[in-house]
Design a protein around this motif. Structure first.
Motif, PDB file in Angstrom:
ATOM      1  N   SER B   6       0.838  -1.202   0.000  1.00 41.89           N
ATOM      2  CA  SER B   6       0.000   0.000   0.000  1.00 41.89           C
ATOM      3  C   SER B   6       0.876   1.256   0.000  1.00 41.89           C
ATOM      4  CB  SER B   6      -0.986  -0.027   1.166  1.00 41.89           C
ATOM      5  OG  SER B   6      -0.303   0.006   2.379  1.00 41.89           O
ATOM      6  N   GLU B   7       2.040   1.183   0.649  1.00 42.19           N
ATOM      7  CA  GLU B   7       2.920   2.361   0.607  1.00 42.19           C
ATOM      8  C   GLU B   7       3.419   2.608  -0.819  1.00 42.19           C
ATOM      9  OE1 GLU B   7       5.952   2.467   3.644  1.00 42.19           O
ATOM     10  OE2 GLU B   7       4.519   1.979   5.209  1.00 42.19           O
ATOM     11  N   ARG B  10       0.774   4.411  -2.699  1.00 40.77           N
ATOM     12  CA  ARG B  10       0.789   5.826  -2.351  1.00 40.77           C
ATOM     13  C   ARG B  10       1.936   6.545  -3.088  1.00 40.77           C
ATOM     14  NH1 ARG B  10      -0.723  10.186  -1.923  1.00 40.77           N
ATOM     15  NH2 ARG B  10       0.149  11.697  -0.492  1.00 40.77           N
ATOM     16  N   GLU B  13       1.058   7.170  -6.644  1.00 39.38           N
ATOM     17  CA  GLU B  13       0.157   8.329  -6.770  1.00 39.38           C
ATOM     18  C   GLU B  13       0.957   9.624  -6.802  1.00 39.38           C
ATOM     19  OE1 GLU B  13      -2.718   8.662  -3.565  1.00 39.38           O
ATOM     20  OE2 GLU B  13      -3.402   6.629  -4.077  1.00 39.38           O
ATOM     21  N   VAL B 171       6.340   9.466   2.277  1.00 41.27           N
ATOM     22  CA  VAL B 171       5.576   8.237   2.117  1.00 41.27           C
ATOM     23  C   VAL B 171       5.873   7.320   3.290  1.00 41.27           C
ATOM     24  CG1 VAL B 171       5.244   6.169   0.706  1.00 41.27           C
ATOM     25  CG2 VAL B 171       5.578   8.391  -0.398  1.00 41.27           C
TER      26      VAL B 171
END
Ligand code: SF4
Ligand code: SF4
Ligand code: SF4
Ligand code: SF4
Lengths: 342, 335, 161
Positions: B6-7, B10, B13, B171
């Protein structure tokens, strides 16, 4: 008879009787090396990626630091030149995995064939290679993609296939006949069938990085101008690990080292096509100034030029350059991409 | 527990946002290659969805994006760049900024909060793209394989104390208490007699094959021309002696204890106040030399004697280009 | 070029070779003064005059050791007296960091000295030279570099491998 079955202990004894220096892989990975077997030491019983040292065996016959000549300037201006000793103790390399064994075919074709290079030839004549079938492929191995296999005997003088406490020994060349005679006396012969049976115990194919050798050279020749070379090598740091550790790379540099005004020596040391100064010319022009051009040279030398000249690839699929490259540059990935197999 | 999948999402993104909005022309980030979980630094431009999809952040981002900047300096000059950095990379970046090797206004810095690194080779190659990579205070987990930080291959990370640096974007969050610089390995060596210590280091020098990987991978070893190299100079019959004299041979190519020592000691000295203890040189060395045992000799002096913090702030003066009136003097034999 | 062993040394014992990098504006003048004043000191040093101690690149010291010096001295002006204002401050930080590294690898601290001697301090110069020569004599030749050990091992694997 070209194959026999002997107990492993007999090989140990026969080798000890010859009085030759025996080099074996010891330790593995970065902490490993091909080192001399101590008196009474045990021979390795298996080989594979887990016993493969980061440094290849080429240093035995192609040392990183070799004195080619020395000189002294005498009082009357006469120059005394000390010749190099292109010799070493009689040596047997024992237990090399097929990738390292086959490296001698590539080195021989570059340094021995057509015009023998005296430094290499002198030592090579005193070296016998006893290859061993490989029982464990690693995650970076791709010997079957380059036309070898975990049980190939290319480059070996004798080839051993471990089978329990026994060894099946195959005579591949006559270079180690002195040893072969000792082993053969009273040993059980092994026919073709027995040899194939034990061979069958070793992995037939390695499935990492599979590419087709057939049309590779042609495809790579077409890819000479490909823009992919830049992407392939943009993170390369030109450290040369891939070539220093490659069992078949054999580029060198010659430097004169003056000790003082009156004496000095001429040295040969390993060099690599990955260093920017490698192709530096006296005029300051450098045809391979860019990293991508140097990487292209490495790949094409192994998979295009050498095969064209000598009929076999100058890569044995040992995987060292992939494993030890600090920035994950993968020669097989490049070949697969440009060789049209994937 | 940190979930690096999930990091990474991110991070993607942020990277694609920067590229979309045109804030940067190119981004240097880690992507996954053939040999997962290994990662590699990659240059990503707008529209390279194929690369963007592979952008990743995990403890296997062991290479340095700052080394990538150093190596591609000429090609990237004048471009506005995004760069993804770990804490030690950011320290190294600060060192290069202090020395005006790079310009801060050219860079958008995306910092990932790093808990430590792990050697990809120690973990099996994950089958399938969605194998989770997680970590916690105790260690790293890839799929079913778990290893403690202590045996994940990066000793320097165990004593890394960098945190809360100020990148432009952040992040992830720290999931583990950072360590303290520790010099236990030095204390053990320094307890030996000088003669024994010389033997220890002579063995280290002797095994070096002079591939210079330690220099090339180092993010702060950034000289355009290294004093150890023969250099790019044209010597013609008309070259003046004065020009030749400018290129002395400091260390010849002989692989001897003495010449190898000249190389490694020179590098250690030039690393004084610049080495960020990322440990990459030690890990890259193909013959496994414990290079931190020599680099830490100057690191220890810089940090303990001079109380200099390496790469804290781009505005700090470089260690060797500054002095304090209170710097210690030679105590002769009692050093 | 290698550093020649002085041939004028007394007796048959070990005569160390000391390379001294000395600053033109202070220690060099002090050495001159010491000579003119007929101060006695051992002849084992090879003096190299430089324009400032700040000129001393650590590589010069490393190279001196690797080429056969048993001891190295760098000597410049006292803090605050540098002809170029701050050269010796930079030198101090750089050379003492080097000293930590050299001491760390087992080169005894007596073998590498950094001193500040003004043009008037001929006696200090005499004392430092005598001290360093005596100390190095006691320690014996520096073996790390001079044993001339070439990496002869044919394969270059690690020693413990
Ligand atoms: S090992 Fe990797 S980084 Fe080093 S020169 Fe080879 S490809 Fe480049
Ligand atoms: S190119 Fe790489 S894989 Fe092939 S033999 Fe050389 S080191 Fe091994
Ligand atoms: S640990 Fe090694 S690679 Fe990292 S900054 Fe220090 S010298 Fe460079
Ligand atoms: S990486 Fe290792 S072998 Fe290569 S130059 Fe550095 S210390 Fe020597």
């Amino acid at each position: 008879m070209s194959a026999i079955r002997v107990p492993a202990s007999r090989m140990e004894k026969a080798l000890a009787e010859t009085g030759w220096r025996v080099m074996v892989p010891s330790g593995a990975g970065r902490k490993g090396g091909y080192v001399e077997l101590r008196a009474g030491g045990r021979l390795p019983r298996e080989c594979g990626d887990h016993t493969k040292p980061s440094t290849p065996p080429k240093g035995l016959v192609f040392p990183n630091n070799e004195e080619l000549l020395s000189y002294v300037l005498g009082v009357k201006g006469e120059i005394e030149v000390g010749p190099a000793s292109h010799t070493m103790a009689r040596t047997v390399l024992y237990g090399t995995p097929p990738c390292d064994t086959a490296s001698f075919r590539a080195l021989d074709s570059a340094l021995l064939k057509d015009m023998a290079e005296p430094g290499y030839a002198g030592k090579r004549g005193l070296l016998g290679v006893i290859g061993m079938a490989c029982s464990r492929a690693g995650r970076w191995c791709f010997c079957t993609s380059v036309g070898l296999s975990p049980r190939s005997n290319i480059g070996a003088d004798l080839m051993v296939y471990p089978d329990g406490d026994d060894l099946l020994v195959e005579r591949v060349s006559d270079r180690l006949d002195g040893l072969w005679k000792r082993l053969e006396a009273g040993a059980a012969g092994a026919d073709e069938k027995a040899l194939r049976a034990v061979e069958g115990k070793f992995v037939p194919r390695v499935l990492n990085f599979v590419f087709e050798a057939e049309k590779l050279a042609d495809a790579l020749e077409k890819a000479f101008g490909s823009p992919y070379w830049k992407e392939f090598s943009e993170r390369c740091v030109s450290c040369g690990i891939c070539t220093f550790l490659c069992p078949t790379c054999h580029c060198f540099d010659i430097t004169d080292v003056a000790k003082d005004e009156l004496s000095g020596k001429r040295l040969r040391t390993w060099d690599t096509c990955q260093f920017p100064e490698f192709t530096g010319e006296t005029s300051a022009h450098n045809p391979r100034k860019e990293r991508w051009a140097r990487q292209r040279q490495r790949v094409l030398h192994k998979f295009l030029y050498h095969p064209r000249n000598h009929g076999h690839m100058m890569c044995t699929g040992c995987g060292r350059c992939i494993r030890y490259c600090p920035v994950d540059i993968n020669i097989a990935e490049g070949v697969m991409r440009l060789g049209g197999s994937k | 527990m940190r979930d690096y999948r999930s990091e990474s999402a991110r991070l993607r993104e942020i990277v694609s946002g920067l590229l979309e909005r045109g804030e940067v022309e190119l981004v240097v980030a880690w992507t996954e290659g053939e040999d997962r979980p290994r990662t590699r630094e990659t240059l990503i431009g707008k529209g390279r969805e194929d690369l963007l999809r592979k952008v990743v952040w995990s403890p296997f981002c062991t290479t340095s994006t700052v080394t990538f900047l150093k190596k591609n300096k000429a090609a990237l000059a004048g471009k506005r760049l995004g760069v993804v950095v770990k804490d030690c990379d950011l320290q190294a970046l600060n060192v290069l900024l202090q020395e005006h090797f790079l310009k801060r206004e050219d860079l958008v810095i995306i910092g990932v909060r790093c808990d430590g690194l792990a050697e990809a080779d120690l973990f099996p190659r994950p089958e399938g793209a969605e194998v989770p990579i997680t970590s916690d205070g105790g260690g790293v987990t890839v799929g079913k394989q778990r290893r403690a930080w202590e045996d994940s291959g990066f000793t320097t990370c165990l004593t890394c104390s960098y945190e809360d640096m100020k990148p432009d974007h952040v992040v992830g969050e720290y999931g583990r208490k950072k360590g303290k610089p520790e010099w236990g390995h030095l204390a053990r060596l320094q307890a030996l007699e000088p003669g024994k210590r010389r033997e220890h280091y002579a063995a280290l020098f002797e095994s070096c094959i002079r591939c210079y990987a330690c220099r090339e991978v180092c993010p702060v070893c950034a000289c355009v021309e290294c004093a150890i190299d023969p250099g790019e100079r044209a010597i013609t019959p008309r070259t003046a002696p004065s020009v030749k004299a400018c290129a002395p041979v400091w260390a010849c190519r002989e692989r001897s204890v003495s010449e190898n020592a000249v190389y490694l000691l020179t590098r250690t000295m030039h690393m004084a106040g610049r080495c960020v203890r990322c440990g990459w040189c030690e890990r890259a060395c193909p013959v496994g030399l414990p290079l931190m045992e020599i680099l830490d000799l100057s690191n220890d002096a810089v940090r303990r004697v001079y109380r200099y913090e390496v790469g804290r702030d781009p505005a700090d003066p470089p260690f060797l280009a500054s002095y304090a009136e209170t710097d210690p003097d030679d105590k002769g034999a009692g050093h | 070029m290698t550093v020649e062993t002085p041939t004028t040394g007394a007796g048959t014992g070990f005569e160390p070779r000391i390379v001294a990098f000395i600053c033109n504006w202070c220690t060099y003048a002090a050495a001159d003064l010491a000579g003119v004043s007929r101060l006695q000191m051992p002849p084992n040093t090879l003096n190299i005059r430089v324009m400032c101690s700040g000129r001393i690149n650590p590589m010069l010291v490393i190279r001196a050791f690797s080429q056969g010096a048993d001891g190295v001295l760098v000597s410049g002006c006292h803090m605050g007296d540098c002809h170029y204002i701050t050269g010796n401050y930079y030198a101090r930080r750089r050379l003492l960091t080097l000293k930590s590294v050299l001491t760390g690898i087992g080169i005894e601290p007596e073998r590498f000295r950094v001193t500040w001697i003004s043009a008037a301090e001929a006696q200090d110069y005499q004392r430092v030279i005598t001290e360093i020569v005596e100390n190095v004599k006691r320690l014996g030749p520096l073996t790390l570099f001079r044993d001339g050990r070439v990496v002869a091992r044919e394969t270059t694997g690690c020693a413990e491998g």
